[in-house]
Design an enzyme around this catalytic site. Structure first.
Site, PDB file in Angstrom:
ATOM      1  CB  THR A  44     -93.557 101.927 -47.712  1.00  0.00           C
ATOM      2  OG1 THR A  44     -92.473 102.534 -47.337  1.00  0.00           O
ATOM      3  CG2 THR A  44     -93.859 100.623 -46.588  1.00  0.00           C
ATOM      4  CB  THR A  45     -98.440 102.417 -49.763  1.00  0.00           C
ATOM      5  OG1 THR A  45     -98.122 103.182 -48.612  1.00  0.00           O
ATOM      6  CG2 THR A  45     -99.684 102.196 -49.910  1.00  0.00           C
ATOM      7  CE1 TYR A 107     -79.065  93.955 -40.413  1.00  0.00           C
ATOM      8  CE2 TYR A 107     -77.403  94.338 -41.924  1.00  0.00           C
ATOM      9  CZ  TYR A 107     -77.939  93.835 -40.931  1.00  0.00           C
ATOM     10  OH  TYR A 107     -77.473  92.917 -40.320  1.00  0.00           O
ATOM     11  CE1 TYR A 133     -91.108 107.366 -45.251  1.00  0.00           C
ATOM     12  CE2 TYR A 133     -90.829 105.877 -46.958  1.00  0.00           C
ATOM     13  CZ  TYR A 133     -91.683 106.344 -45.751  1.00  0.00           C
ATOM     14  OH  TYR A 133     -92.595 105.369 -45.280  1.00  0.00           O
ATOM     15  NE  ARG A 138     -93.084 100.801 -43.232  1.00  0.00           N
ATOM     16  CZ  ARG A 138     -93.795  99.435 -43.721  1.00  0.00           C
ATOM     17  NH1 ARG A 138     -92.926  98.584 -43.994  1.00  0.00           N
ATOM     18  NH2 ARG A 138     -94.861  99.249 -43.593  1.00  0.00           N
ATOM     19  CE  LYS A 162     -94.021 109.033 -46.805  1.00  0.00           C
ATOM     20  NZ  LYS A 162     -94.113 107.637 -47.487  1.00  0.00           N
ATOM     21  CB  ILE A 204     -95.914 111.326 -48.921  1.00  0.00           C
ATOM     22  CG1 ILE A 204     -95.268 112.445 -49.884  1.00  0.00           C
ATOM     23  CG2 ILE A 204     -95.999 109.907 -49.923  1.00  0.00           C
ATOM     24  CD1 ILE A 204     -93.748 112.020 -50.012  1.00  0.00           C
TER      25      ILE A 204
END
Length: 293
Positions: A44-45, A107, A133, A138, A162, A204
């Site tokens: 994401t980052t 989604y 993850y 999100r 994560k 992380i």
């Protein structure tokens, strides 16, 4: 494969809209020099959501090449489409990544059975250790400990999670249900130290983009049973942690990298836009107080 300590969710520098390879290589080198325990490109980052598959494969390859096996590389290769996740995982494997980071499909909101089938299909098509993850903020889906146990039992390649719910009870239950051989990594800098205390093995991290030594040292102090030092480092990072989320990640952390001169500037891809003007002095003040400017 053992994952232990602080793993940076690497920010990706852009120049004229393209990946700035030279700056990225220098950034990776600095991370390793600072004592980071592992690197995570294309999370994401790292703004993987706005990269093409070709770019994502290239960024992973650059990271593996520059790292030269000195620390593990966990490549972001997830998608809400199983077919796309398989393609990305094959690219990560071809690039030489040690493991992949696999987000729960966003989604779609699959059932527990759908999650098991998703990760199983990826593992069968491209066998490589994977870190699940879990970031419901999100994805709109919380992968519960009981579901993680199902995934672990059905997919040997699933070796870790994560955990980015911010829920310490859930983190503790992951260790209880899945056992110590299934590694718990914090996906939230605020919960890094508490999750270590309930059986976690590392984090992380976003903040380790700008404070890799502090985050790695905190983890290693905890492992050495120097809990006072670990707490001291955690408290030192706390105000910077808050600043990294004054706007949507990765806006503040990439802006910080530019302010520190590690990145030439802070370029983003839409729909991510630069840090709001009113927040720039606030971020600078936090970085100065932390001795980063």
């Amino acid at each position: 494969m053992e994952l232990r300590g602080a793993f940076t969710a690497l920010s990706t520098p852009f120049k004229d809209g393209e990946v700035d390879e030279s700056t990225y290589r220098d950034f990776i080198e600095w991370q390793i020099e600072q004592g980071i325990d592992g690197l995570v490109p294309c999370g994401t980052t790292g703004e993987a959501a706005t990269m093409s598959h070709e770019e994502q494969g290239r960024v992973i390859k650059i990271c593996v090449e520059q790292t030269k096996g000195r620390v593990p590389v966990i490549a972001g290769a997830g998608s809400n489409s199983t077919k796309e996740a398989i393609e990305l995982t094959k690219m990560a494997k071809d690039a030489g990544a040690d493991a992949t980071l696999q987000i729960t499909p966003y989604y779609n909101k699959p059932t527990p059975g759908g999650l098991v089938a998703h990760f199983k299909a990826i593992a069968q098509a491209a066998p490589l250790p994977m870190v699940i993850y879990n970031v419901p903020g999100r994805t709109g889906l919380n992968c519960l400990p009981s579901t993680l146990k199902m995934i672990k039992d059905a997919v040997p390649e699933a070796i870790a999670v994560k955990e980015a719910t911010g829920n310490l009870c859930q983190g503790a239950e992951v260790v209880e249900l899945c056992g110590r051989d299934f590694m718990l990594l914090s996906g939230d800098d605020f919960t890094a130290l508490p999750l270590l205390a309930v059986g976690g093995v590392g984090v992380i991290s976003v903040i380790s983009n700008i404070m890799p030594k502090a985050m790695s040292s905190m983890c290693h102090a905890f492992f050495a049973k120097d809990h006072e030092k670990a707490l001291e480092l955690s408290l030192k990072m706390a105000p910077v942690n808050r600043a990294m989320f004054m706007e949507t990640n990765p806006i503040p952390v990439k802006s910080s990298l530019a302010m520190m001169g590690i990145f030439k500037d802070a370029q983003f891809r839409l729909p991510i836009v630069p840090l709001q003007d009113e927040n720039k002095p606030k971020l600078e003040a936090v970085l100065k107080t932390a001795g980063l400017l």
